[in-house]
Design a protein around this motif. Structure first.
Motif, PDB file in Angstrom:
ATOM      1  N   ASP A 153      -5.839   2.112  -8.104  1.00  0.00           N
ATOM      2  CA  ASP A 153      -6.364   2.861  -7.140  1.00  0.00           C
ATOM      3  C   ASP A 153      -6.698   2.184  -5.975  1.00  0.00           C
ATOM      4  O   ASP A 153      -7.216   0.911  -6.191  1.00  0.00           O
ATOM      5  CB  ASP A 153      -7.556   3.660  -7.943  1.00  0.00           C
ATOM      6  N   TYR A 154      -6.486   2.463  -4.658  1.00  0.00           N
ATOM      7  CA  TYR A 154      -6.894   1.791  -3.473  1.00  0.00           C
ATOM      8  C   TYR A 154      -8.529   1.373  -3.440  1.00  0.00           C
ATOM      9  O   TYR A 154      -8.867   0.221  -2.997  1.00  0.00           O
ATOM     10  CB  TYR A 154      -6.471   2.649  -2.383  1.00  0.00           C
ATOM     11  N   LEU A 155      -9.363   2.589  -3.726  1.00  0.00           N
ATOM     12  CA  LEU A 155     -10.667   2.218  -3.652  1.00  0.00           C
ATOM     13  C   LEU A 155     -11.012   1.196  -4.509  1.00  0.00           C
ATOM     14  O   LEU A 155     -12.003   0.384  -4.249  1.00  0.00           O
ATOM     15  CB  LEU A 155     -11.561   3.597  -3.667  1.00  0.00           C
TER      16      LEU A 155
ATOM     17  N   TYR B 135       0.867  -1.119  -0.120  1.00  0.00           N
ATOM     18  CA  TYR B 135       0.085   0.042  -0.146  1.00  0.00           C
ATOM     19  C   TYR B 135       0.918   1.288   0.146  1.00  0.00           C
ATOM     20  O   TYR B 135       1.849   1.300   0.643  1.00  0.00           O
ATOM     21  CB  TYR B 135      -1.002   0.077   1.268  1.00  0.00           C
TER      22      TYR B 135
ATOM     23  N   LYS C  96      -9.940  -2.293  -3.307  1.00  0.00           N
ATOM     24  CA  LYS C  96     -10.765  -2.716  -2.080  1.00  0.00           C
ATOM     25  C   LYS C  96     -11.971  -3.107  -2.667  1.00  0.00           C
ATOM     26  O   LYS C  96     -12.508  -4.142  -1.969  1.00  0.00           O
ATOM     27  CB  LYS C  96     -10.911  -1.548  -1.259  1.00  0.00           C
TER      28      LYS C  96
ATOM     29  N   ASP D 170       0.366   5.245  -0.128  1.00  0.00           N
ATOM     30  CA  ASP D 170      -0.668   6.392  -0.154  1.00  0.00           C
ATOM     31  C   ASP D 170      -2.182   5.903  -0.772  1.00  0.00           C
ATOM     32  O   ASP D 170      -2.634   4.957   0.256  1.00  0.00           O
ATOM     33  CB  ASP D 170      -0.286   7.628  -1.132  1.00  0.00           C
ATOM     34  N   TRP D 171      -2.612   6.369  -1.642  1.00  0.00           N
ATOM     35  CA  TRP D 171      -4.058   5.813  -1.949  1.00  0.00           C
ATOM     36  C   TRP D 171      -3.981   5.021  -3.413  1.00  0.00           C
ATOM     37  O   TRP D 171      -4.772   4.671  -4.041  1.00  0.00           O
ATOM     38  CB  TRP D 171      -4.807   7.138  -2.427  1.00  0.00           C
TER      39      TRP D 171
END
Length: 97
Positions: free
Chosen positions: A45-47, A27, A50, A29-30
């Motif tokens: 992108d993290y979102l 991970y 997820k 940042d985002w």
């Protein structure tokens, strides 16, 4: 496959599954950095990552619940691994990974 539960049965380390590939998830940042075999690297992108992980977890859990063979193992070590796996699964899903 070997499931090594911790003492509080809320996490498990699964060792010895030789199907598929291993990859590293970092991970930053985002963003999520995925490192696969031969150092292939992808940033996601993290979102988005997820959401995909939770969507896949829902599919796996639904499939498992429909399975006829999901009885509690009789062997104490296997039973603890089973309990720890589902405790960790539920905790991680509730926390959003």
């Amino acid at each position: 496959m070997y499931k090594n539960p911790n003492e509080t049965l809320d996490e498990v380390e699964i060792i010895g599954c030789d199907n598929g590939i291993d990859w590293t998830v970092l991970y930053e940042d985002w963003m999520v950095k995925l490192i696969a075999e031969k150092e292939n690297i992808v940033y996601v992108d993290y979102l988005h990552y997820k959401g995909e992980v939770l969507r896949f977890a829902d599919i796996v859990e639904s499939y498992y619940k429909k399975s006829l063979n999901n009885n509690m193992p009789e062997n104490e070590f296997e039973r603890k691994g089973y309990i720890a796996f589902w405790n960790e699964w539920k905790r991680r899903k509730a926390g959003g990974i």
